[in-house]
Design an enzyme around this catalytic site. Structure first.
Site, PDB file in Angstrom:
ATOM      1  N   ASN A  34     -16.462  -2.220  10.359  1.00 50.06           N
ATOM      2  CA  ASN A  34     -17.195  -3.395   9.874  1.00 50.06           C
ATOM      3  C   ASN A  34     -16.750  -4.692  10.531  1.00 50.06           C
ATOM      4  O   ASN A  34     -17.534  -5.635  10.639  1.00 50.06           O
ATOM      5  CB  ASN A  34     -17.116  -3.497   8.341  1.00 50.06           C
ATOM      6  CG  ASN A  34     -15.718  -3.359   7.802  1.00 50.06           C
ATOM      7  OD1 ASN A  34     -14.829  -2.804   8.454  1.00 50.06           O
ATOM      8  ND2 ASN A  34     -15.496  -3.856   6.602  1.00 50.06           N
ATOM      9  N   SER A  53     -11.718   4.385   4.440  1.00 51.03           N
ATOM     10  CA  SER A  53     -12.069   4.930   3.137  1.00 51.03           C
ATOM     11  C   SER A  53     -10.868   5.570   2.463  1.00 51.03           C
ATOM     12  O   SER A  53      -9.894   5.975   3.110  1.00 51.03           O
ATOM     13  CB  SER A  53     -13.183   5.972   3.288  1.00 51.03           C
ATOM     14  OG  SER A  53     -12.680   7.141   3.919  1.00 51.03           O
ATOM     15  N   GLY A  63      -7.803   7.938   3.916  1.00 49.89           N
ATOM     16  CA  GLY A  63      -6.410   7.640   3.596  1.00 49.89           C
ATOM     17  C   GLY A  63      -5.679   8.845   3.060  1.00 49.89           C
ATOM     18  O   GLY A  63      -4.521   9.109   3.422  1.00 49.89           O
ATOM     19  N   GLU A  65      -5.024   0.369   3.785  1.00 53.13           N
ATOM     20  CA  GLU A  65      -5.931  -0.569   3.108  1.00 53.13           C
ATOM     21  C   GLU A  65      -7.259   0.154   2.981  1.00 53.13           C
ATOM     22  O   GLU A  65      -7.991   0.343   3.953  1.00 53.13           O
ATOM     23  CB  GLU A  65      -6.071  -1.867   3.909  1.00 53.13           C
ATOM     24  CG  GLU A  65      -6.632  -3.006   3.079  1.00 53.13           C
ATOM     25  CD  GLU A  65      -8.040  -3.375   3.480  1.00 53.13           C
ATOM     26  OE1 GLU A  65      -8.968  -2.810   2.851  1.00 53.13           O
ATOM     27  OE2 GLU A  65      -8.224  -4.185   4.388  1.00 53.13           O
ATOM     28  N   CYS A  69     -14.697  -3.677   2.164  1.00 49.65           N
ATOM     29  CA  CYS A  69     -13.908  -3.065   1.093  1.00 49.65           C
ATOM     30  C   CYS A  69     -13.581  -4.070   0.000  1.00 49.65           C
ATOM     31  O   CYS A  69     -13.307  -3.694  -1.137  1.00 49.65           O
ATOM     32  CB  CYS A  69     -12.629  -2.457   1.650  1.00 49.65           C
ATOM     33  SG  CYS A  69     -11.655  -3.620   2.627  1.00 49.65           S
ATOM     34  N   GLU A  85      -0.553  -6.709   3.690  1.00 49.56           N
ATOM     35  CA  GLU A  85      -0.786  -7.231   5.036  1.00 49.56           C
ATOM     36  C   GLU A  85      -1.025  -8.731   4.990  1.00 49.56           C
ATOM     37  O   GLU A  85      -1.114  -9.336   3.937  1.00 49.56           O
ATOM     38  CB  GLU A  85      -1.990  -6.516   5.670  1.00 49.56           C
ATOM     39  CG  GLU A  85      -1.781  -5.017   5.825  1.00 49.56           C
ATOM     40  CD  GLU A  85      -2.985  -4.315   6.422  1.00 49.56           C
ATOM     41  OE1 GLU A  85      -2.917  -3.924   7.590  1.00 49.56           O
ATOM     42  OE2 GLU A  85      -3.988  -4.179   5.702  1.00 49.56           O
TER      43      GLU A  85
END
Length: 496
Positions: free
Chosen positions: A166, A241, A245, A262, A297, A476
């Site tokens: 994205n 996603s 993960g 993340e 997200c 982060e």
């Protein structure tokens, strides 16, 4: 396609597409071992715009070996010298922001005018970590007479950063900052759905760093699995996603590899009856990230409106949405909303819409593909809002990752928070109230890693970003991210 010139630069597809399509590691471009290249498309019209190499396990071995060899000297490079190179890379990204924005618009469908900021955000991240490179430091610990005890922070080694489609350029570039500043070498694996800007990034800034310090591998599942399992890779990170993960966590088990994840979100926006309605309605539209067709997200895709303001605010949101976001050709500088990334994802989002109708949600606006003939071949979906939501409905629980908002009506605060916290995700939350007590109470009750009050969607360098529950591991965009790429060594000296 609207390409033309912008600020004297040729931004036509031929001008912005990367010159290379191979794998970048060890400071050079390498054809994939089996010679396989795959096409990548423009989601606005389905047309192929280029092709990229598909890395195999043998390519991964070669790239990791190059990064591991480079680590031997990069870890010894002075932090001030690492910082200087990061700042140089940041300047190059800023100088090429419009070119990179057009490339991402072509490959992701995100509006070009909005994507210019992505290169600048990435550059700001590199500058930030350049500025705090000296903070990867240890401590002295009192042990009494005849003992000196101190800790040092050392880099991990080869780090892999897997990034999402994205914001492909922004993620690929900004995620170099922390590990490089800390003395690690990095392999970027871009999304196979939007790999072009990461390749172009390698062309622009790969040579700024010593060979093997910055590497880019394109590929699909074989590439990702080989990177995850490789014994010389010391840490793997993901923006993606929750399912991916979990797969990475399983893949890291045998080598006990560190991770930073993340992941997805089903984020709430909670509005109290005393909120300033005009700002609230604007925040609801901004929070859904319709600009990226909802593919974020952090999107606040679940909106909880108090019964006293529900109808008025919902009407205002529909009015704002009608004037602010209309799907259009992403390479047009006037476009404010693009398509979703692929045909498969287009079908997935439309299926969520049909499921919501069957389950009894009330369609307020949108819910279909645009009627504009110019958009007929692309993967466009109108901005969509459902109301009269129940907590057992599918889109109340699952991440759609598309331009679909679910609106709940609430009156009992305890019941509302039970619904808010019932999902598996916990990335962001947005709370709207002018009551200081209510704001702090809500922030303490919501199970999310990043909370806005009377604001939404903004990130702030220095403020830790990351999720609770299945939305991720680690933080982060802050000093904690720098420290994520170090390990602590304790040294004890007997002076007696």
């Amino acid at each position: 396609m609207n390409a033309a010139l912008k600020n004297g630069k040729d931004l036509s597809p031929a001008a912005v597409l990367p010159r290379n399509k191979a794998l970048f590691y060890g400071g050079q471009w390498h054809a994939p071992g089996h010679g396989r290249f795959v096409p990548t498309s423009n989601p606005a019209n389905g047309e192929v715009i280029g092709e990229t190499a598909q890395a195999t396990a043998s390519d991964v071995d070669a790239a990791v070996a190059a990064a591991s060899e480079a680590f031997k000297s990069w870890r010894k490079t002075k932090p001030s010298e690492r910082a200087e190179l990061l700042r140089k890379a940041a300047a190059i990204l800023r100088d090429n922001a419009e070119e990179l924005a057009m490339l991402d618009a072509l490959n992701t469908g995100n509006p070009v005018a909005e994507m210019v900021a992505d290169a600048k955000i990435a550059a700001a991240n590199l500058d930030y970590f350049a500025g705090i490179a000296m903070e990867a430091k240890g401590h002295t610990i009192p042990m009494g007479d005849n003992n000196l005890n101190y800790t040092v922070r050392e880099p991990l080694g080869v780090v892999v950063r897997v990034v999402a489609y994205n914001h492909p350029l922004m993620f690929a570039a900004q995620k170099l900052g922390a590990p490089l500043a800390a003395g690690n070498t990095v392999i970027i694996k871009p999304s196979e759905q939007a790999p072009l800007s990461a390749i172009r990034m390698a062309e622009l800034i790969g040579g700024v760093f010593p060979p093997g310090v910055v590497n880019v591998l394109t590929g699909a599942r074989e590439c990702g699995e080989a990177l995850t399992a490789h014994p010389l890779v010391k840490k793997i990170t993901l923006i993606g996603s929750t399912a991916t993960g979990k797969a990475i966590l399983r893949g890291c088990a045998d080598t006990i590899k560190q991770v930073l994840l993340e992941l997805g979100g089903k984020n709430p926006l909670i509005a109290y009856p005393d909120a300033t309605l005009e700002k609230l309605a604007d925040g609801i539209v901004r929070g859904m990230n319709f600009t990226w067709a909802g593919q974020s997200c952090g999107s606040t895709s679940r909106v909880f409106l108090h019964d006293d303001i529900h109808d008025e605010v919902l009407a205002r949101v529909v009015e704002i949405l009608a004037t602010r976001h209309k799907p259009g050709i992403p390479t047009d500088w006037a476009t404010t909303m693009g398509p979703v990334i692929s045909k498969a994802h287009h079908e997935r989002v439309l299926n969520y819409i049909e499921t919501s109708k069957r389950e009894g949600a009330r369609l307020v606006t949108g819910g279909k593909t645009p009627s504009d003939p110019a958009l007929a071949n692309g993967y466009f979906i109108e901005p969509t809002i459902f109301a009269d939501m129940r907590s057992d409905m599918t889109i109340a629980n699952e991440e759609v990752f598309g331009p679909v908002m679910a609106v709940f009506r609430w009156s009992d605060e305890n019941e509302m928070f039970n619904i808010v916290n019932s999902v598996e995700y916990g990335l962001t939350a947005s709370i709207w109230t002018n009551n200081l007590t209510a704001a702090h109470r809500a922030a303490s009750r919501v199970e999310s890693g990043f909370v806005w009050i009377n604001n939404v969607s903004q990130h702030f360098l220095g403020a830790p970003f990351g999720g609770y529950k299945n939305s991720g591991i680690g933080r982060e965009e802050c000093v904690e991210e720098l420290l994520e790429f170090t390990q602590v060594k304790n040294v004890n000296i007997n002076l007696g």
